[in-house]
Each structure stands twice: as structure tokens, then as C-alpha cells.
Design a protein around this motif. Structure first.
Motif, PDB file in Angstrom:
ATOM      1  N   LEU A  45       0.846  -1.180   0.000  1.00 41.20           N
ATOM      2  CA  LEU A  45       0.000   0.000   0.000  1.00 41.20           C
ATOM      3  C   LEU A  45       0.886   1.236   0.000  1.00 41.20           C
ATOM      4  CD1 LEU A  45      -2.978   1.053   0.272  1.00 41.20           C
ATOM      5  CD2 LEU A  45      -2.556   1.170   2.746  1.00 41.20           C
ATOM      6  N   GLU A  46       0.491   2.243  -0.770  1.00 38.74           N
ATOM      7  CA  GLU A  46       1.250   3.486  -0.840  1.00 38.74           C
ATOM      8  C   GLU A  46       0.364   4.647  -0.418  1.00 38.74           C
ATOM      9  OE1 GLU A  46       3.664   6.060  -4.242  1.00 38.74           O
ATOM     10  OE2 GLU A  46       3.792   3.866  -4.216  1.00 38.74           O
ATOM     11  N   ALA A  47       0.880   5.498   0.465  1.00 41.18           N
ATOM     12  CA  ALA A  47       0.159   6.675   0.930  1.00 41.18           C
ATOM     13  C   ALA A  47       0.973   7.920   0.617  1.00 41.18           C
ATOM     14  CB  ALA A  47      -0.111   6.586   2.431  1.00 41.18           C
ATOM     15  N   VAL A  48       0.284   8.986   0.194  1.00 39.73           N
ATOM     16  CA  VAL A  48       0.929  10.250  -0.146  1.00 39.73           C
ATOM     17  C   VAL A  48       0.397  11.330   0.791  1.00 39.73           C
ATOM     18  CG1 VAL A  48       1.301  12.004  -1.931  1.00 39.73           C
ATOM     19  CG2 VAL A  48       1.131   9.579  -2.568  1.00 39.73           C
ATOM     20  N   THR A  49       1.299  11.967   1.541  1.00 39.00           N
ATOM     21  CA  THR A  49       0.879  13.049   2.417  1.00 39.00           C
ATOM     22  C   THR A  49       0.771  14.344   1.618  1.00 39.00           C
ATOM     23  OG1 THR A  49       3.153  13.624   3.043  1.00 39.00           O
ATOM     24  CG2 THR A  49       2.027  11.956   4.382  1.00 39.00           C
ATOM     25  N   VAL A  50      -0.258  15.137   1.942  1.00 41.07           N
ATOM     26  CA  VAL A  50      -0.496  16.413   1.276  1.00 41.07           C
ATOM     27  C   VAL A  50      -0.752  17.473   2.344  1.00 41.07           C
ATOM     28  CG1 VAL A  50      -1.925  17.690  -0.361  1.00 41.07           C
ATOM     29  CG2 VAL A  50      -1.507  15.243  -0.715  1.00 41.07           C
ATOM     30  N   ASN A  51      -0.023  18.574   2.253  1.00 40.43           N
ATOM     31  CA  ASN A  51      -0.244  19.722   3.119  1.00 40.43           C
ATOM     32  C   ASN A  51      -0.955  20.789   2.299  1.00 40.43           C
ATOM     33  OD1 ASN A  51      -0.178  21.912   4.837  1.00 40.43           O
ATOM     34  ND2 ASN A  51       2.051  22.058   4.954  1.00 40.43           N
ATOM     35  N   ILE A  52      -2.258  20.954   2.491  1.00 36.28           N
ATOM     36  CA  ILE A  52      -3.034  21.849   1.632  1.00 36.28           C
ATOM     37  C   ILE A  52      -2.839  23.313   1.994  1.00 36.28           C
ATOM     38  CG2 ILE A  52      -4.773  20.081   1.150  1.00 36.28           C
ATOM     39  CD1 ILE A  52      -6.633  21.500   3.110  1.00 36.28           C
ATOM     40  N   SER A  53      -2.078  23.598   3.052  1.00 34.06           N
ATOM     41  CA  SER A  53      -1.790  24.998   3.386  1.00 34.06           C
ATOM     42  C   SER A  53      -0.676  25.561   2.525  1.00 34.06           C
ATOM     43  CB  SER A  53      -1.429  25.129   4.868  1.00 34.06           C
ATOM     44  OG  SER A  53      -0.217  24.468   5.161  1.00 34.06           O
ATOM     45  N   GLY A  54       0.016  24.704   1.764  1.00 37.13           N
ATOM     46  CA  GLY A  54       1.014  25.174   0.815  1.00 37.13           C
ATOM     47  C   GLY A  54       2.402  25.358   1.385  1.00 37.13           C
ATOM     48  N   GLY A  55       2.632  24.940   2.596  1.00 33.47           N
ATOM     49  CA  GLY A  55       3.937  25.072   3.227  1.00 33.47           C
ATOM     50  C   GLY A  55       3.758  25.178   4.730  1.00 33.47           C
ATOM     51  N   ILE A  56       4.867  25.321   5.448  1.00 31.13           N
ATOM     52  CA  ILE A  56       4.819  25.389   6.904  1.00 31.13           C
ATOM     53  C   ILE A  56       5.422  26.707   7.353  1.00 31.13           C
ATOM     54  CG2 ILE A  56       5.679  24.362   9.040  1.00 31.13           C
ATOM     55  CD1 ILE A  56       5.591  21.651   7.682  1.00 31.13           C
ATOM     56  N   ALA A  57       4.648  27.448   8.163  1.00 27.72           N
ATOM     57  CA  ALA A  57       5.107  28.719   8.716  1.00 27.72           C
ATOM     58  C   ALA A  57       5.285  28.576  10.221  1.00 27.72           C
ATOM     59  CB  ALA A  57       4.095  29.823   8.399  1.00 27.72           C
ATOM     60  N   ALA A  58       6.028  29.500  10.810  1.00 23.74           N
ATOM     61  CA  ALA A  58       6.256  29.468  12.250  1.00 23.74           C
ATOM     62  C   ALA A  58       4.926  29.459  12.987  1.00 23.74           C
ATOM     63  CB  ALA A  58       7.089  30.678  12.669  1.00 23.74           C
ATOM     64  N   GLY A  59       4.832  28.592  14.005  1.00 28.20           N
ATOM     65  CA  GLY A  59       3.607  28.472  14.770  1.00 28.20           C
ATOM     66  C   GLY A  59       2.665  27.399  14.269  1.00 28.20           C
ATOM     67  N   ASP A  60       2.874  26.884  13.060  1.00 32.40           N
ATOM     68  CA  ASP A  60       2.064  25.769  12.562  1.00 32.40           C
ATOM     69  C   ASP A  60       2.361  24.517  13.381  1.00 32.40           C
ATOM     70  OD1 ASP A  60       1.213  27.517  10.652  1.00 32.40           O
ATOM     71  OD2 ASP A  60       2.123  26.491   8.950  1.00 32.40           O
ATOM     72  N   ARG A  61       1.386  23.619  13.445  1.00 33.77           N
ATOM     73  CA  ARG A  61       1.604  22.350  14.143  1.00 33.77           C
ATOM     74  C   ARG A  61       0.951  21.222  13.362  1.00 33.77           C
ATOM     75  NH1 ARG A  61       3.453  20.129  18.637  1.00 33.77           N
ATOM     76  NH2 ARG A  61       2.469  18.238  19.436  1.00 33.77           N
ATOM     77  N   ILE A  62       1.739  20.176  13.106  1.00 26.78           N
ATOM     78  CA  ILE A  62       1.254  18.997  12.384  1.00 26.78           C
ATOM     79  C   ILE A  62       1.588  17.751  13.198  1.00 26.78           C
ATOM     80  CG2 ILE A  62       1.602  17.560  10.328  1.00 26.78           C
ATOM     81  CD1 ILE A  62       2.004  20.105   8.737  1.00 26.78           C
ATOM     82  N   GLU A  63       0.612  16.879  13.323  1.00 24.02           N
ATOM     83  CA  GLU A  63       0.808  15.618  14.029  1.00 24.02           C
ATOM     84  C   GLU A  63       0.389  14.470  13.114  1.00 24.02           C
ATOM     85  OE1 GLU A  63      -1.516  15.855  17.559  1.00 24.02           O
ATOM     86  OE2 GLU A  63      -0.164  17.269  18.559  1.00 24.02           O
ATOM     87  N   GLY A  64       1.180  13.401  13.125  1.00 23.76           N
ATOM     88  CA  GLY A  64       0.880  12.239  12.294  1.00 23.76           C
ATOM     89  C   GLY A  64       1.056  10.949  13.062  1.00 23.76           C
ATOM     90  N   ARG A  65       0.267   9.951  12.682  1.00 28.06           N
ATOM     91  CA  ARG A  65       0.344   8.632  13.329  1.00 28.06           C
ATOM     92  C   ARG A  65       0.265   7.554  12.259  1.00 28.06           C
ATOM     93  NH1 ARG A  65      -3.717   5.224  14.228  1.00 28.06           N
ATOM     94  NH2 ARG A  65      -5.234   6.886  13.774  1.00 28.06           N
ATOM     95  N   ILE A  66       1.240   6.630  12.290  1.00 29.64           N
ATOM     96  CA  ILE A  66       1.258   5.493  11.376  1.00 29.64           C
ATOM     97  C   ILE A  66       1.339   4.214  12.208  1.00 29.64           C
ATOM     98  CG2 ILE A  66       2.519   4.317   9.526  1.00 29.64           C
ATOM     99  CD1 ILE A  66       1.348   6.894   8.566  1.00 29.64           C
ATOM    100  N   GLU A  67       0.447   3.269  11.941  1.00 31.83           N
ATOM    101  CA  GLU A  67       0.452   1.989  12.641  1.00 31.83           C
ATOM    102  C   GLU A  67       0.425   0.861  11.606  1.00 31.83           C
ATOM    103  OE1 GLU A  67      -2.591   1.681  15.577  1.00 31.83           O
ATOM    104  OE2 GLU A  67      -2.095   3.607  16.523  1.00 31.83           O
TER     105      GLU A  67
END
Length: 273
Positions: A45-67
């Protein structure tokens, strides 16, 4: 100081074995994060992550979980290179926290495109992996400090990029790139730091047969003449570090190295030209 809108995002993916095939068992996504699943040949299985905000700026927070459940085979890549934008002097760092759990016989390939750091960017990223003794992890992180073709230079950075791996309940690897400087360009010119190169990569293979692949990897590195590479293997782990004059030569090198560690499996869907 004017308060700016900040992005929040999270994703979670659990996979299970269905005979020889790997299938989604659970999926969650929210905020600026999305997961796409391209059709690929074979049982993995292949998964592609997408950040729809177009990039990461100071103060942004992203959390991910893979099991990854027992005997699963999952590849995670990204839609494109991630961009870490300039922060104001009083802005908090952007934060990214990824946790991965690999059960017995599971295989996880974490192969995103590179991360581009703009001048003045501030980032804290941590990837935590907990894996069974019989599991396999292939991890790649590429960092680009300014885009040469666009005439960009990086003078100020505040980044901490950390990978922590526990195997069979014991700490196996704790690796961090920490770059906090107001004169990054001068720092990267030092021979003991980057010898003037603006792109670097860390490639880690943890697998029962990881050490057996070192000879083939070192033989291939002798044929790559743009950039500097070093590989070593111990304790069921192979670690390769690289520096290069830009993202393109480093990407071309990884396209040659990865097949040796992946038994010539097809490259991720978003990597194919």
C-alpha cells in the motif's frame, strides 16, 4: 506584534494484512493534512501526504500517526517538497510530531521528498518509531538550505530535526540535525560541517538483513561523483549520510541508492518522472 493565522493538521493511518495484500484498517485526517492512495502494482500500500496549506510557517503544528500491523507493507511519501518559511523574530517554531509503530514482520518505507528551508525559518520536527525485532524500517530525510537555481542563500536558521527509534523495547537510534545560527552560509562552508554543500540527507535501513547490504551500497557510492557520501552498518542497521551542492544531484543519487535497499521495487508514485 500582529497575530497571524496558523495551520493545524493531523493524520492517522493504520494498515492490516489481508492475505498477502496490505489494506487500510483506519484512516483519519484533518486541518491542513490529507492522505492520498495512488493505485500501485503489487500487494503493498502506498500513501501520499499532502499539506493543503502550501507550506509550513512558524507556529504551525502537524501531528501524524502510522500503525503497521503484522506482516504489512506500507510506503509513505509526499506530494512534493515541503517548504519551511521565514519566521518573524518573536514567532514560535513550527512543530511536527510523527509517531510510527511497526508490528512483527511489518515493513514501513518513509520516503518523502526533501524539505526546503528558507532564510529565517524555525522548525522542530520529531519522528518517533517503535518497531518489533522482525520489522523493517527504511527512512529518508533530505534537507535543502536555500534553492541555488533561484539564487537563494540562507543566513539564519533555527531547526531541530530528530529521529528516535526503539526496537524490541530498546533504544536503537537517536539522531538529530540541530542548526541554530545567524550565519548559516559561513557555517556550511566549514569543511567539518558541510564543505560548502547546501543539501544533506540521512538514510536509515533497519532490518534483519541491513548489514548484509553495506558492501553493495559502498560499491555504488564509488560511482557517484557529485557530493560526498558515507555509509556504515552495525546492530542490524545501515546508516548513510550525504551532502551535495543542491537538491538535484542529491535526488539523482538517492534514485540510484534506494533500489539497492529496496530490491528494485518501483519508486514512489510521486517520484516517477
Amino acid at each position: 506584534m500582529t497575530l497571524l493565522q496558523r495551520a493545524r493538521g493531523h493524520f492517522g493511518l493504520a494498515v492490516r494484512a489481508d492475505g498477502s495484500r496490505t489494506r487500510r484498517a483506519d484512516l483519519e485526517q484533518g486541518g491542513c493534512c490529507r492522505l492520498l492512495f495512488p493505485r500501485v502494482a503489487g500487494d503493498s500500500l502506498e500513501a501520499v501526504t499532502v499539506n493543503i496549506s502550501g507550506g509550513i510557517a512558524a507556529g504551525d503544528r502537524i501531528e501524524g500517526r502510522i500503525e503497521c500491523g503484522p506482516d504489512t507493507d506500507l510506503l509513505v511519501t509526499s506530494q512534493a517538497a515541503e517548504r519551511i518559511y521565514r519566521a518573524r523574530s518573536d514567532d514560535p517554531a513550527a512543530e511536527m510530531e510523527i509517531s510510527c509503530r511497526l508490528a512483527e514482520g511489518a515493513r514501513l518505507e518513509w520516503l518523502p521528498h526533501g524539505t526546503i528551508y528558507f532564510d529565517g525559518s524555525r522548525m522542530r520536527r520529531r519522528v518517533n518509531v517503535v518497531m518489533a525485532a522482525s520489522a523493517t524500517l527504511l527512512f529518508l530525510e533530505t534537507r535543502i538550505f536555500g534553492r541555488i537555481a533561484s539564487g537563494e542563500t540562507v543566513e539564519r536558521l533555527d531547526i531541530r530535526d530528530r529521529l528516535s527509534v526503539r526496537r524490541a523495547g530498546e533504544l536503537l537510534l537517536e539522531d538529530m540535525v540541530r542548526l541554530e545560527s545567524d550565519d548559516v552560509a559561513a557555517l556550511l562552508k566549514r569543511k567539518a560541517v558541510a564543505d560548502g554543500q547546501v543539501a544533506n540527507a540521512t538514510l536509515v535501513l533497519i532490518a534483519p538483513d541491513a548489514e548484509e547490504r553495506l558492501v553493495a551500497v559502498r560499491a555504488l557510492l564509488e560511482e557517484i561523483h557529485e557530493g560526498s557520501f558515507a555509509a556504515s552498518a552495525w546492530n542490524g542497521m545501515l546508516v548513510l549520510r550525504a551532502i551535495a551542492p543542491g537538491s538535484w544531484p542529491l535526488d539523482m543519487a538517492m534514485r540510484r541508492i534506494l533500489p539497492v535497499l529496496r530490491d528494485d521495487r518501483p519508486m514512489p508514485a510521486t517520484w516517477r518522472s
